[in-house]
Design an enzyme around this catalytic site. Structure first.
Site, mmCIF file in Angstrom:
data_model
loop_
_atom_site.group_PDB
_atom_site.id
_atom_site.type_symbol
_atom_site.label_atom_id
_atom_site.label_comp_id
_atom_site.label_asym_id
_atom_site.label_seq_id
_atom_site.Cartn_x
_atom_site.Cartn_y
_atom_site.Cartn_z
ATOM 1 C CG ASP A 199 30.464 -11.312 58.844
ATOM 2 O OD1 ASP A 199 29.973 -12.414 58.562
ATOM 3 O OD2 ASP A 199 30.029 -10.584 59.740
ATOM 4 C CG ASN A 221 28.708 -4.136 69.035
ATOM 5 O OD1 ASN A 221 28.052 -4.521 68.069
ATOM 6 N ND2 ASN A 221 30.017 -4.237 69.099
ATOM 7 C CG HIS A 230 28.296 -6.119 65.087
ATOM 8 N ND1 HIS A 230 29.245 -6.778 65.840
ATOM 9 C CD2 HIS A 230 27.364 -7.069 64.785
ATOM 10 C CE1 HIS A 230 28.897 -8.040 65.966
ATOM 11 N NE2 HIS A 230 27.756 -8.245 65.346
ATOM 12 C CD GLU A 267 32.556 -5.157 66.288
ATOM 13 O OE1 GLU A 267 31.376 -4.874 66.576
ATOM 14 O OE2 GLU A 267 33.120 -6.186 66.707
HETATM 15 P P1 PGA Z 1 23.643 -13.795 66.150
HETATM 16 O O1 PGA Z 1 24.655 -12.739 65.545
HETATM 17 O O2 PGA Z 1 22.644 -14.096 65.085
HETATM 18 O O3 PGA Z 1 24.512 -15.008 66.455
HETATM 19 O O4 PGA Z 1 23.041 -13.181 67.363
HETATM 20 C C1 PGA Z 1 24.185 -11.579 64.950
HETATM 21 C C2 PGA Z 1 25.321 -10.632 64.689
HETATM 22 O O5 PGA Z 1 26.234 -10.538 65.519
HETATM 23 O O6 PGA Z 1 25.293 -9.936 63.659
#
Ligand code: PGA
Length: 228
Positions: free
Chosen positions: A68, A129, A131, A136
Site C-alpha cells: 500500500d 482494527n 485491517h 479496512e
Molecule cells: P504497524 O502497522 O506495524 O505500524 O503496527 C501494521 C498495520 O497497520 O498493518
C-alpha cells in the site's frame, strides 16, 4: 470455502520475530532468485528489514510489490516509497525498476502483478482494527487494488509518524484482499499485546469482512508469528 483455525507461533521477543521472518525471506530468495515479494511498511517490519540488509542477500533478480501507499507526495519523508528506500531498497542491490508501489490506474498495477506471474511470498502486518494492508473493515474479500479512505482508527494509529494528526493522509492505494490472497505463501507478523485481541478474533473467530484479517483462515499456506 471453509475456515481453519490458524496456529499462531509465539516468539520470545521482537528480535526473534524479525529474525524468523528474515529467515523466511532469505530462504525464498536463495531458493528462487526470481521471487516476487509483497512487502509491508509500518513499525512491525523495521527489525526484519534491518536484518535483511545485514545479510547482504542478492536482490538483483527479485521483484517487489508494496502492499500500500498513502496518497501523498512520494518525496514526503513519511511516504512509503521513502520508507522502503531508507530501510531496504537503497541498501541492497535491488534494481529500482523491480520495486513497484500501487499506482493509478490501479488496474495497471494489478496487470504488473499478473505479468510477473503472481506473488510468491507476501509479508503482512495487521492493524488494530483488523485491517490487512489498507483494507479496512468492510472491504470485500474479492477486492482488488484500489483507492481507499482510511478509517479514523488507522489515521489515529499512524499519527505517531507525523507532526500532527491533521498531516496524516486520509486516502491510500492498497492491494485488495483478493490480490493478497492469490499470493502463494503469506506470513503475518504481529508485534505487541495491543494487537492480541484482534489477532485472536481474526485467527479463531468468524470469517467476516468486518475483520479483514480473518480471510487468512481461507488461505492454505499462512504462517502467523506473534511477540508481545
Ligand atoms: P504497524 O502497522 O506495524 O505500524 O503496527 C501494521 C498495520 O497497520 O498493518
Amino acid at each position: 470455502m471453509g475456515r481453519s483455525i490458524l496456529e499462531v507461533k509465539i516468539l520470545k521477543d521482537y528480535n526473534e520475530l524479525s529474525l524468523t521472518v528474515a529467515d523466511i525471506i532469505e530462504f525464498q530468495i536463495k531458493e528462487h532468485p526470481l521471487s516476487k515479494l509483497a512487502l509491508p511498511t509500518g513499525d512491525t517490519p523495521l527489525g526484519m528489514y534491518k536484518e535483511l540488509v545485514k545479510r547482504e542477500l542478492d536482490w538483483k533478480s527479485v521483484i517487489t510489490f508494496n502492499l500500500d501507499v498513502y496518497l501523498m507526495n512520494v518525496d514526503h519523508p513519511q511516504s512509503y516509497q521513502m520508507y522502503m528506500r531508507g530501510n531496504l531498497f537503497d541498501r541492497t542491490n535491488i534494481f529500482p525498476d523491480h520495486s513497484h508501489f500501487p499506482f493509478r490506474p490501479t488496474e495497471a498495477f494489478e496487470d504488473k502483478i499478473s505479468e510477473s506471474m503472481g506473488i510468491d511470498l507476501c509479508i503482512l502486518g495487521i492493524g488494530t482494527n483488523g485491517h490487512l494492508a489498507f483494507n479496512e473493515p468492510g472491504s470485500s474479500f474479492d477486492s482488488r487494488t484500489r483507492v481507499v479512505d482510511l478509517f479514523e482508527q488507522t489515521i489515529k494509529d499512524n499519527s505517531r509518524f507525523f507532526d500532527s494528526i491533521d498531516d496524516v493522509p486520509k486516502q491510500a492505494i492498497t492491494m485488495g484482499l483478493g490480490t493478497i490472497m492469490e499470493s502463494k505463501k503469506i506470513v503475518l507478523m504481529v508485534n505487541g499485546d495491543h494487537k492480541l485481541n484482534i489477532l485472536n478474533v481474526a485467527m479463531n473467530g468468524e470469517v467476516t469482512e468486518y475483520v479483514p484479517a480473518s480471510i487468512l483462515q481461507r488461505h492454505d499456506n499462512v504462517e502467523v508469528f506473534y511477540c508481545d
